[in-house]
Scaffold this motif. Structure first.
Motif, short mmCIF file in Angstrom:
data_model
loop_
_atom_site.label_atom_id
_atom_site.label_comp_id
_atom_site.label_asym_id
_atom_site.label_seq_id
_atom_site.Cartn_x
_atom_site.Cartn_y
_atom_site.Cartn_z
N ASN A 6 0.79 -1.22 0.00
CA ASN A 6 0.00 0.00 0.00
C ASN A 6 0.82 1.26 0.00
N GLY A 7 2.15 1.14 -0.19
CA GLY A 7 2.99 2.33 -0.28
C GLY A 7 3.41 2.89 1.07
N VAL A 143 7.70 10.74 -9.44
CA VAL A 143 6.33 10.23 -9.43
C VAL A 143 6.28 9.06 -8.46
N MET A 144 5.42 9.14 -7.46
CA MET A 144 5.40 8.10 -6.45
C MET A 144 4.09 8.13 -5.69
N LEU A 145 3.76 7.01 -5.04
CA LEU A 145 2.65 6.98 -4.10
C LEU A 145 3.02 7.82 -2.89
N PRO A 169 2.47 13.11 -6.74
CA PRO A 169 1.79 11.94 -6.17
C PRO A 169 0.87 11.27 -7.18
N ILE A 170 0.88 9.93 -7.19
CA ILE A 170 -0.01 9.17 -8.07
C ILE A 170 -1.44 9.28 -7.52
N CYS A 191 11.13 11.33 -12.80
CA CYS A 191 11.66 10.03 -12.40
C CYS A 191 10.54 9.16 -11.83
N MET A 192 10.56 7.88 -12.15
CA MET A 192 9.57 6.97 -11.58
C MET A 192 10.08 5.53 -11.63
N HIS A 193 9.57 4.72 -10.72
CA HIS A 193 9.83 3.29 -10.77
C HIS A 193 8.91 2.65 -11.80
N ALA A 194 9.42 1.66 -12.50
CA ALA A 194 8.63 0.98 -13.53
C ALA A 194 8.40 -0.49 -13.20
N ASP A 195 8.60 -0.87 -11.94
CA ASP A 195 8.52 -2.30 -11.61
C ASP A 195 7.56 -2.59 -10.45
N ARG A 196 6.62 -1.70 -10.19
CA ARG A 196 5.67 -1.94 -9.11
C ARG A 196 4.28 -1.49 -9.55
#
Length: 235
Positions: A6-7, A143-145, A169-170, A191-196
């Motif tokens: 849930n971040g 970019v993130m939760l 924030p997403i 910047c963002m993660h691409a694996d979650r």
């Protein structure tokens, strides 16, 4: 299997406060020493933290002693990344030695005023990287939760030393995609993660360790209409 992610960090504000105090008063080494005991606690007393690791190591048929050892290493390394994050927030970033692959390309993009998408995996921490990107002369957006407990967020902001990035924030609607486009149009790095991924997001499926595995398609969905306008960097 572990509960749906849930971040939110499992750590509480008291834990963060103790490590912040140690870093400030006694340095990083003392925080790493305390971490060894914290990792032992998670290894033996946190069912939630162990479930996913136990499931994974059982799937690859790792013997129990090796599973125990590797779970401890996982908790210790993850804790180190959180400590490094705290230290970087407190201004240690400019005292650390680091290198970026193809960093000159990032400088060239910044000088030309061109926005860029930097996609990474969970081998690091964009909050740390964003703070260390201070030497690139452009705005940095991550970019993130944004689900961390308010008490912890307030604590980090209180101890932050010249944070050099902003957070997008997403959200449940398309507003965060609009903010990504605005940042790129203004020549910023996003910047963002691409694996979650979260429940309900689009995914790609493949076979991993003999079973079907799900990987996120989300970041590529969000930016598919933006990529042709901006360089795409896979880190």
């Amino acid at each position: 299997m572990a509960d749906q992610w849930n971040g939110k960090s499992q750590a509480n504000a008291l834990g963060f406060s103790i490590f912040l105090w140690l870093i400030r008063k006694a340095g990083l080494s003392s925080a790493y020493i305390l971490l060894k005991f914290v990792a032992v606690y998670y290894l033996f007393f946190s069912k939630r933290a162990n479930e996913g690791l136990i499931h994974f190591f059982s799937k690859i048929k790792l013997p129990q002693p090796a599973s125990l050892s590797n779970r401890y290493k996982a908790f210790n390394l993850f804790g180190q990344s959180l400590i490094d994050k705290l230290a970087t927030y407190m201004g240690a970033g400019k005292k650390l030695s680091f290198d970026f692959d193809n960093e000159q390309k990032l400088h060239e993009l910044a000088i030309a005023g061109k926005g860029a998408l930097l996609l990474g995996a969970h081998l690091g921490n964009w909050e740390i990287a964003g703070q260390l990107l201070y030497r690139i002369d452009t705005s940095i957006h991550i970019v993130m939760l944004d689900n961390e407990q308010q008490q912890i967020k307030s604590l980090l902001e209180k101890h932050a030393s010249g944070k050099s990035f902003s957070i997008i924030p997403i959200s449940d609607d398309i507003t965060f995609v609009i903010k990504i486009k605005e940042a790129l149009d203004n020549g910023g790095f996003v910047c963002m993660h691409a694996d979650r991924y979260m429940e309900g997001m689009r995914t790609l499926k493949t076979v991993l360790f003999g079973e079907e595995a799900t990987f996120p398609f989300g970041p590529f969905t969000w930016v598919q209409d933006l990529v042709h306008q901006s360089p795409l960097c896979m880190l």
